[in-house]
Design an enzyme around this catalytic site. Structure first.
Site, mmCIF file in Angstrom:
data_model
loop_
_atom_site.group_PDB
_atom_site.id
_atom_site.type_symbol
_atom_site.label_atom_id
_atom_site.label_comp_id
_atom_site.label_asym_id
_atom_site.label_seq_id
_atom_site.Cartn_x
_atom_site.Cartn_y
_atom_site.Cartn_z
ATOM 1 N N LYS A 24 100.831 77.577 -84.928
ATOM 2 C CA LYS A 24 100.196 76.621 -84.014
ATOM 3 C C LYS A 24 98.931 76.065 -84.657
ATOM 4 O O LYS A 24 98.643 74.866 -84.546
ATOM 5 C CB LYS A 24 99.833 77.331 -82.708
ATOM 6 N N ASN A 25 98.177 76.936 -85.324
ATOM 7 C CA ASN A 25 96.907 76.517 -85.915
ATOM 8 C C ASN A 25 97.085 75.669 -87.167
ATOM 9 O O ASN A 25 96.107 75.179 -87.721
ATOM 10 C CB ASN A 25 96.058 77.745 -86.254
ATOM 11 N N ARG A 94 91.383 71.933 -79.218
ATOM 12 C CA ARG A 94 90.286 71.573 -80.117
ATOM 13 C C ARG A 94 90.612 70.401 -81.035
ATOM 14 O O ARG A 94 89.805 70.027 -81.882
ATOM 15 C CB ARG A 94 89.921 72.791 -80.975
ATOM 16 N N ASP A 118 91.047 77.972 -75.798
ATOM 17 C CA ASP A 118 90.916 79.224 -75.065
ATOM 18 C C ASP A 118 89.455 79.583 -74.815
ATOM 19 O O ASP A 118 88.598 79.348 -75.665
ATOM 20 C CB ASP A 118 91.585 80.356 -75.845
ATOM 21 N N ASP A 306 92.356 86.779 -84.300
ATOM 22 C CA ASP A 306 93.552 86.628 -83.467
ATOM 23 C C ASP A 306 94.480 87.836 -83.548
ATOM 24 O O ASP A 306 95.421 87.945 -82.754
ATOM 25 C CB ASP A 306 94.322 85.366 -83.870
ATOM 26 N N VAL A 328 83.703 87.258 -84.737
ATOM 27 C CA VAL A 328 83.984 85.825 -84.858
ATOM 28 C C VAL A 328 83.665 85.072 -83.573
ATOM 29 O O VAL A 328 82.983 84.053 -83.589
ATOM 30 C CB VAL A 328 85.456 85.602 -85.284
#
Length: 440
Positions: A24-25, A94, A118, A306, A328
């Site tokens: 996804k990123n 984002r 999120d 993550d 983070v």
């Protein structure tokens, strides 16, 4: 309108095979990069996730064409019809802020709504804005979003205060067609960053990687189209490996290269996991049980933030006291109360545990956790607050005693490729809202 939910009945160890697609990123960033080409670009092995649809909507809103067929996405660049990303996209993810650089190159002006994603902590736009101003853009932050103008972006030197993935992507997307050389210092080096840079290079960008987190970009006048196949999602791969371990089963994950999981594999091995690794798949099991661990998240090549949400559930099933130090995002542990409500013995602290002091050491952020295992989890009614926490809730429900109802499932569907199908294939008794509504 009926709320979509999942109902999960624990069904023993999860076993079987899972194939992960691109991250996804990564896919959404490639779609934005494709705006800069003079010809169409195609991204293959794309996941079927909500993030793709949201990003496609943004690109189409500004005038691009997006074609989606199965796991293949083609972006056809068109003249910008409207350099304003609609306010309807406010807070969804984002991606809008990453479109500023490309829109400035293509139209000389841009407006993007406020970023979302999120609720895991502050994602300040300061780094992005400062970088674009360094390129010569006039940037104004308003209540509804960000306005920017530039007749020409000019190469510059950007030193990021923190190796932010998003800010590094913003600079790359601005630098590749800026006039002259751009040097990014303290750049993020996550695999998704490298993948984006390689894609841009295929489009004709001149990018080189230097020691000490430096990326050097020589701007070019024109970029062409490109084709690429995304590598498997390392976050999803880790999550499914943990799904097998936490339930006492074993899951074989296909599609994610070993080099994307080096730190994760070492961490799980230290907890007692045994791995089988080939060029095609990775499988983990823990026939002798799980040991506790102390883990600190960090930027790549450290333990990814993550990864820590499924790891937290795994800690509840390890025999002893484990420690997690999140460095983070300051609000990444916001999902812990949901696990506590299911019986997890977790305490959170505002001090730095399990590693050296981090940038949150003198703040009230609850960013460390101590977990006592083995916890006997019980089924519950849980609302998923974000994508990664959503996966952890599924894992907790899979190992709990009694059924669970999970709400907010749109979060996990936004970030994971067909999770209902994947979990069912592993043997989890999962009914989604449509199934539940048909029950007598």
């Amino acid at each position: 309108m009926t709320e979509k939910l999942w109902e999960i009945e624990p069904s023993g160890p999860l076993r079987g095979d899972v194939t992960v697609r691109g991250a996804k990123n990564a896919v959404s960033k490639h779609m934005v990069a494709a705006m800069l080409g003079a010809e169409p670009s195609t991204v293959r092995n794309a996941p079927d996730v909500g993030e793709v649809g949201i990003t496609a909507g943004m690109l189409e809103h500004v005038g691009m064409e997006v074609e989606r067929t199965g796991g293949e996405i083609t972006v056809v660049p068109r003249p910008v019809a409207d350099p304003s990303v609609g306010k309807a996209f406010t807070g969804l993810n984002r991606i809008p802020i990453l479109m500023l650089g490309p829109l400035l190159h293509l139209a000389g002006e841009a407006f993007v709504p406020l970023v979302g994603g999120d609720p895991i902590g502050r994602r300040p736009v300061d780094f992005h804005v400062a970088a674009l101003r360094a390129f010569g853009a006039e940037v104004t932050i308003a209540e509804d979003g960000i306005h920017a103008r530039a007749s020409r972006l000019v190469g510059t030197r950007v030193e990021l205060p923190y190796p932010s993935v998003g800010a590094t992507e913003t600079v790359l997307l601005a630098a590749v067609r800026a006039e002259g050389k751009t040097v990014i210092r303290n750049a993020a080096t996550e695999p998704e960053i490298i993948e984006l840079a390689l894609f841009l290079q295929r489009m004709g960008a001149r990018i080189s990687f230097a020691p000490d987190r430096r990326i050097v970009v020589e701007g070019v006048e024109r970029l062409g189209g490109a084709e690429t196949r995304l590598a498997g999602d390392r976050i999803e791969a880790f999550s499914y490996l943990v799904a097998g371990l936490v339930t006492g089963g074993e899951v074989r994950v296909h599609g994610c290269p070993q080099d994307r999981l080096v730190t994760a594999i070492t961490t799980l091995t230290g907890m007692g996991a045994r791995f089988e690794i080939t060029d095609d798949w990775i499988m983990a099991s823990a026939p002798d049980g799980l040991r506790p661990a102390a883990v600190q998240t960090d930027t790549h090549p450290g333990f990814a933030t993550d990864w820590q949400t499924p790891l937290m559930v795994l800690f509840t099933q390890a025999d002893g006291m484990s420690v997690l130090h999140e460095t983070v995002y300051e609000n990444r542990l916001a999902y812990v109360p949901a696990l506590q409500s299911m019986g997890a013995e977790i305490e959170v602290y505002d001090t730095c545990l399990g590693g050296p002091a981090c940038r949150y050491h003198d703040t009230p952020a609850l960013h460390s956790a101590v977990v006592r295992g083995v916890s006997k989890l019980r089924g519950g009614d849980v609302t998923m607050p974000d994508i990664r926490a959503g996966f952890s809730a599924v894992l907790a429900a899979a190992v709990a005693e009694g059924p669970s109802t999970l709400r907010g499932v749109h979060h996990i569907e936004r970030g994971y490729h067909r999770p209902v199908e994947q979990f069912r294939a592993l043997g989890l008794a999962l009914k989604d809202g449509r199934d539940a509504s048909r029950r007598p």
